[in-house]
Motif scaffolding. Structure first.
Motif, PDB file in Angstrom:
ATOM      1  N   SER A 172       0.834  -1.204   0.000  1.00  0.00           N
ATOM      2  CA  SER A 172       0.000   0.000   0.000  1.00  0.00           C
ATOM      3  C   SER A 172       0.871   1.258   0.000  1.00  0.00           C
ATOM      4  O   SER A 172       0.615   2.196  -0.763  1.00  0.00           O
ATOM      5  CB  SER A 172      -0.905  -0.018   1.230  1.00  0.00           C
ATOM      6  N   PHE A 199      -5.268   0.867  -2.457  1.00  0.00           N
ATOM      7  CA  PHE A 199      -6.541   0.833  -1.728  1.00  0.00           C
ATOM      8  C   PHE A 199      -6.881  -0.603  -1.338  1.00  0.00           C
ATOM      9  O   PHE A 199      -7.222  -0.880  -0.174  1.00  0.00           O
ATOM     10  CB  PHE A 199      -7.634   1.450  -2.604  1.00  0.00           C
ATOM     11  N   GLU A 220      -7.153  -2.155   2.558  1.00  0.00           N
ATOM     12  CA  GLU A 220      -8.336  -2.838   3.102  1.00  0.00           C
ATOM     13  C   GLU A 220      -7.954  -4.195   3.680  1.00  0.00           C
ATOM     14  O   GLU A 220      -8.362  -4.561   4.784  1.00  0.00           O
ATOM     15  CB  GLU A 220      -9.350  -3.034   1.982  1.00  0.00           C
ATOM     16  N   LEU A 265      -8.859   4.220   5.422  1.00  0.00           N
ATOM     17  CA  LEU A 265     -10.157   3.823   4.858  1.00  0.00           C
ATOM     18  C   LEU A 265     -11.215   4.879   5.138  1.00  0.00           C
ATOM     19  O   LEU A 265     -12.058   5.166   4.280  1.00  0.00           O
ATOM     20  CB  LEU A 265     -10.596   2.470   5.428  1.00  0.00           C
ATOM     21  N   ARG A 269     -10.725   7.835   2.904  1.00  0.00           N
ATOM     22  CA  ARG A 269     -11.065   7.407   1.555  1.00  0.00           C
ATOM     23  C   ARG A 269     -12.582   7.446   1.331  1.00  0.00           C
ATOM     24  O   ARG A 269     -13.070   7.832   0.286  1.00  0.00           O
ATOM     25  CB  ARG A 269     -10.562   5.970   1.425  1.00  0.00           C
ATOM     26  N   LYS A 270     -13.316   7.010   2.369  1.00  0.00           N
ATOM     27  CA  LYS A 270     -14.770   6.900   2.233  1.00  0.00           C
ATOM     28  C   LYS A 270     -15.451   8.248   2.429  1.00  0.00           C
ATOM     29  O   LYS A 270     -16.384   8.581   1.725  1.00  0.00           O
ATOM     30  CB  LYS A 270     -15.291   5.896   3.256  1.00  0.00           C
ATOM     31  N   ARG A 275     -10.051  -7.760  -5.377  1.00  0.00           N
ATOM     32  CA  ARG A 275     -10.339  -6.393  -4.951  1.00  0.00           C
ATOM     33  C   ARG A 275      -9.865  -5.383  -5.999  1.00  0.00           C
ATOM     34  O   ARG A 275     -10.565  -4.418  -6.293  1.00  0.00           O
ATOM     35  CB  ARG A 275      -9.620  -6.174  -3.609  1.00  0.00           C
TER      36      ARG A 275
END
Lengths: 218, 225
Positions: free
Chosen positions: A56, A76, A80, A125, A128-129, A199
């Motif tokens: 990552s 990404f 995760e 995360l 990111r969201k 993914r």
């Protein structure tokens, strides 16, 4: 990779199905007995987490400096997976620690580092969201900082008392345990490769769908 | 040239701040309120809980620093001057440096008030080794502010910046917090442990160098739309 997906999937499924037998077959550790068996899950989970963190971090740097959008998807996906396997390590660790040390949690160097890396990648995360537009770059910066933070956290916490078994136990494992251990590690790494593949593909197809959608608009 | 630009940005922010004192006064008051809350929690029957002072000092610095970081770029957003700043014919890293200087200066001013207050409210012998404490505070502040300034700049356009800043900043700056708290408590012992404090200063300084290099390197791609 798509061509290899089914065979690799088959091998991984077989290895996971066989794992309980291999682990049950491995000899008991002389002082910890049955409790030590969790080691075959705990250590491979951390192996996967650290691999995922470095993937990552490095792919985030590639995205940030080269603008390669595919690198962002890889980063990404790896982030995760790092969080999922990190949780696995954080759950199995205290289960073992309760029996071996008598406490659920210790502020030991490895434990603290693991917890912080988990926190950094949960932050990844979250941003990111919920970060809105441009959050890919933000999260890329987070992953790079997360990767580079590893030595600092390790050194600063190591000066406190360390009671976690040293990483150097791995080469000194008895013959029966050695095989079972590396069997588990390979099974986990294959699972990691499969999850990564799925993914990244999902993200690529999502991006392709977005492009088509944008092209369709007048 | 980049250094001159950084100083110009510092001067601009300083002149605006001097007129209203908005960020300085609110940050200072917040830091003092933090200390008061801690003193209600940790002072029992007239004497403070053992070894609490070092942690309280650094928590107050981190909290007030986060608040200040959120405000520093808010002004650019309200005035819609961020784009102008980025369009200026100046190297991007110089803009980052200018903002970082301002942030460090602001946090130092807060610490000038915080340290004597902690010494007073928690009966801590903070001034037994003033030089070492000063270097530790300086190194810790630079480490916290360098990462914080980068994250605050990146979050300027994000809708959820108020909550995102601490979420991102605290896990990343934990090495600074550990070193700051441990170094300060080494200095607060009955016989100050200078060797321990010097070692923590070395760790924070290394963190500073790595963090600032990384931030200067990442500021350009991060601030490009």
């Amino acid at each position: 990779m798509t061509r290899f997906f089914l065979p690799v999937f088959g091998v991984t499924a077989l290895m996971f199905a066989g794992a309980p037998f291999v682990i049950a077959d491995a000899p008991y550790e002389s002082t910890m007995l049955l409790v030590q068996k969790i080691f075959y899950f705990h250590v491979p989970a951390w192996f996967v987490m650290f691999t995922a963190i470095f993937i990552s971090g490095i792919w985030s740097a590639r995205y940030l400096f080269k603008g390669d959008r595919n690198a962002d998807r890889v980063a990404f996906a790896a982030a995760e997976i790092a969080v999922v396997f990190g949780l696995m390590g954080l759950v199995t660790g205290p289960l073992w620690g309760r029996k071996a040390w008598g406490v659920w949690w210790q502020w030991d160097a490895r434990l603290t580092m693991a917890l912080l890396l988990e926190a950094i990648f949960i932050g990844y995360l979250l941003v990111r969201k919920y970060g809105g537009p441009g959050s890919e770059k933000l999260s890329a910066a987070m992953a790079i900082f997360g990767m580079l933070n590893v030595p600092f956290v390790y050194i600063s916490v190591n000066i406190w008392r360390t009671i976690h078994p040293k990483t150097s136990v791995v080469p000194t494992l008895g013959p029966g345990m050695f095989g079972a251990f590396w069997f588990s590690v390979i099974a986990f790494m294959l699972l990691f490769a499969l999850l990564m593949h799925l993914r990244v593909r999902l993200e690529q197809q999502r991006a392709a769908l977005d492009d088509l959608y944008l092209a369709e608009e007048p | 040239m980049p250094f001159r630009v950084a100083l110009l940005i510092l001067k601009k922010d300083f002149l605006i701040e001097v007129k209203s004192l908005e960020i300085l006064s609110t940050t200072l008051f917040f830091a003092v309120s933090c200390l008061l809350v801690f003193s209600f929690a940790f002072v029992k029957e007239g004497s403070p809980v053992q070894d609490a002072a070092a942690g309280i000092l650094w928590i107050a610095i981190a909290f007030s620093g986060t608040l200040a970081l959120g405000r520093v770029f808010e002004r650019e957003r309200y005035g819609e001057t961020l784009r102008a700043l980025l369009l200026a014919p100046a190297p991007r890293p110089a803009i980052y440096l200018g903002k970082l200087f301002g942030m460090v200066l602001l946090m130092f001013t807060t610490e000038v008030v915080l340290v004597p207050m902690v010494a007073l409210l928690f009966q801590a012998p903070l001034f037994s080794r003033p030089l070492l404490l000063f270097v530790l505070l300086a190194a810790g502040t630079v480490g916290f502010a360098s990462v914080g300034t980068l994250f605050a700049a990146m979050l300027v356009r994000a809708r959820t910046r108020d909550i995102m800043l601490p979420i991102l900043l605290y896990p990343v700056t934990i090495p600074v917090m550990i070193a700051g708290v441990q170094g300060t408590s080494a200095l607060l012992q009955a016989s100050p442990d200078e060797a321990m404090a010097t070692m923590w200063i070395a760790i924070v300084s290394t963190f500073d160098v790595v963090a600032i290099t990384l931030c200067l390197w990442m500021f350009e791609p991060l601030m490009t739309e």
